[in-house]
Design an enzyme around this catalytic site. Structure first.
Site, PDB file in Angstrom:
ATOM      1  N   GLU A  56       1.041  -1.324  -0.141  1.00  0.00           N
ATOM      2  CA  GLU A  56      -0.121  -0.055  -0.116  1.00  0.00           C
ATOM      3  C   GLU A  56       0.787   1.306  -0.057  1.00  0.00           C
ATOM      4  O   GLU A  56       1.870   1.520   0.877  1.00  0.00           O
ATOM      5  CB  GLU A  56      -0.907  -0.035   1.337  1.00  0.00           C
ATOM      6  CG  GLU A  56      -1.972   0.743   1.393  1.00  0.00           C
ATOM      7  CD  GLU A  56      -3.161   0.369  -0.024  1.00  0.00           C
ATOM      8  OE1 GLU A  56      -4.012   1.016  -0.006  1.00  0.00           O
ATOM      9  OE2 GLU A  56      -3.093  -0.878  -0.337  1.00  0.00           O
ATOM     10  N   ASP A  67      -4.168  11.614   8.601  1.00  0.00           N
ATOM     11  CA  ASP A  67      -2.862  11.151   9.144  1.00  0.00           C
ATOM     12  C   ASP A  67      -2.494  11.618  10.436  1.00  0.00           C
ATOM     13  O   ASP A  67      -2.509  12.941  10.458  1.00  0.00           O
ATOM     14  CB  ASP A  67      -1.794  11.321   8.072  1.00  0.00           C
ATOM     15  CG  ASP A  67      -2.183  10.564   6.669  1.00  0.00           C
ATOM     16  OD1 ASP A  67      -2.931   9.149   6.973  1.00  0.00           O
ATOM     17  OD2 ASP A  67      -1.793  10.904   5.873  1.00  0.00           O
TER      18      ASP A  67
END
EC number: 4.2.1.20
Length: 273
Positions: A56, A67
């Protein structure tokens, strides 16, 4: 003949092979170009050679909403090293050439796709050998323009099944996604400080009912026991991002130590599948 079959085909082949082995998938996440494009390629080699079943990969982006500080750090290091989207596509093409069977997924934000033009982005991704694209800030309900472009270029659209999703959303995720389903183990930002509890059996059984693509559990997966628990609960495997990137952050100035630590971590996580 369209490329569709080949691209989700890599996921199908990988999951089928793991099933015959009675194991799940371990899928690490890293940001392309972190801490530099050259070292990024060595990092990816290390992950694959030590047991990663798929990758990924992120494009560096300076404002990642979902994030935590660890992944933000990766974005900033990669951008500081001069990593552009063009450089990312070049890295991807190199990875694909080296590992023809490996499923390669992108995890990124809509702005990066818009900047290229949606169709042009997916065309470049297809040329580079990408199998799937997950756009973190586009919910399944708003995903049509991206999914259409993805499918036109033989790329699997990946969707997040959130931990608080109702049946309607899970049904939509199951019907819309291809390749795999990204199952969030908790809502919030990515990071390893909060343990990923796995009360996900209920969502997993619903996804199974809706015939969803194989679910991979992500968010907060930092140790082997969590990988084992995810697979035991019915997931097809686990994705680990912040824990991998933390190792890069810690050893970014010592290549030998960095690659050794990543190798150890990957082997331990894979052994838990």
């Amino acid at each position: 003949m369209s490329d569709t079959s080949t691209n989700t085909g890599r996921y199908q082949a990988t999951f089928a092979k793991l099933k015959t082995e009675g194991r799940g998938a371990f899928v690490p996440f890293v940001t392309l170009g972190d801490p530099s494009p050259v070292l990024s390629l060595k990092i990816i080699d290390t992950l694959v050679q030590n047991g990663a079943d798929a990758l990924e990969l992120g494009f560096p982006f300076s404002d990642p909403l979902a994030d935590g500080p660890v992944i933000q750090g990766a974005n900033l290091r990669s951008l500081a090293a001069g990593t552009t989207p063009t450089a990312c596509f070049e890295l991807l093409a190199q990875v694909r050439a080296k590992y023809p069977e490996l499923p390669i997924g992108l995890l990124l934000y809509a702005n990066l796709v818009f900047a290229n033009g949606i169709d042009a982005f997916y065309a470049k991704a297809q040329q580079a050998g990408v199998d799937s694209v997950l756009i973190a800030d586009v919910p399944v309900e708003e995903s049509a323009p991206f999914s259409e472009a993805a499918k036109a270029h033989g790329i699997a659209p990946i969707f997040i099944a959130p931990p608080n999703a109702d049946s309607e959303t899970l049904a939509l995720v199951s019907a819309s996604g291809e390749g795999y389903t990204y199952l969030l183990s908790r809502a919030g930002v990515t990071g390893t400080d909060t343990k990923a509890g796995v009360p996900v059996e209920e969502i997993l059984s619903k996804l199974k009912t809706f015939n969803a693509p194989p679910p991979l559990l992500g968010f907060g997966i930092a140790e082997p026991a969590q990988v084992t628990a995810a697979i035991k609960a019915g997931a097809a495997g686990a994705i680990s991002g912040s824990a991998v990137v933390k190792i890069i952050e810690t050893h970014q100035h010592d290549e030998a130590k960095l690659l050794a630590a990543l190798g150890d971590f990957t082997r331990a996580m894979k052994a838990a599948t």
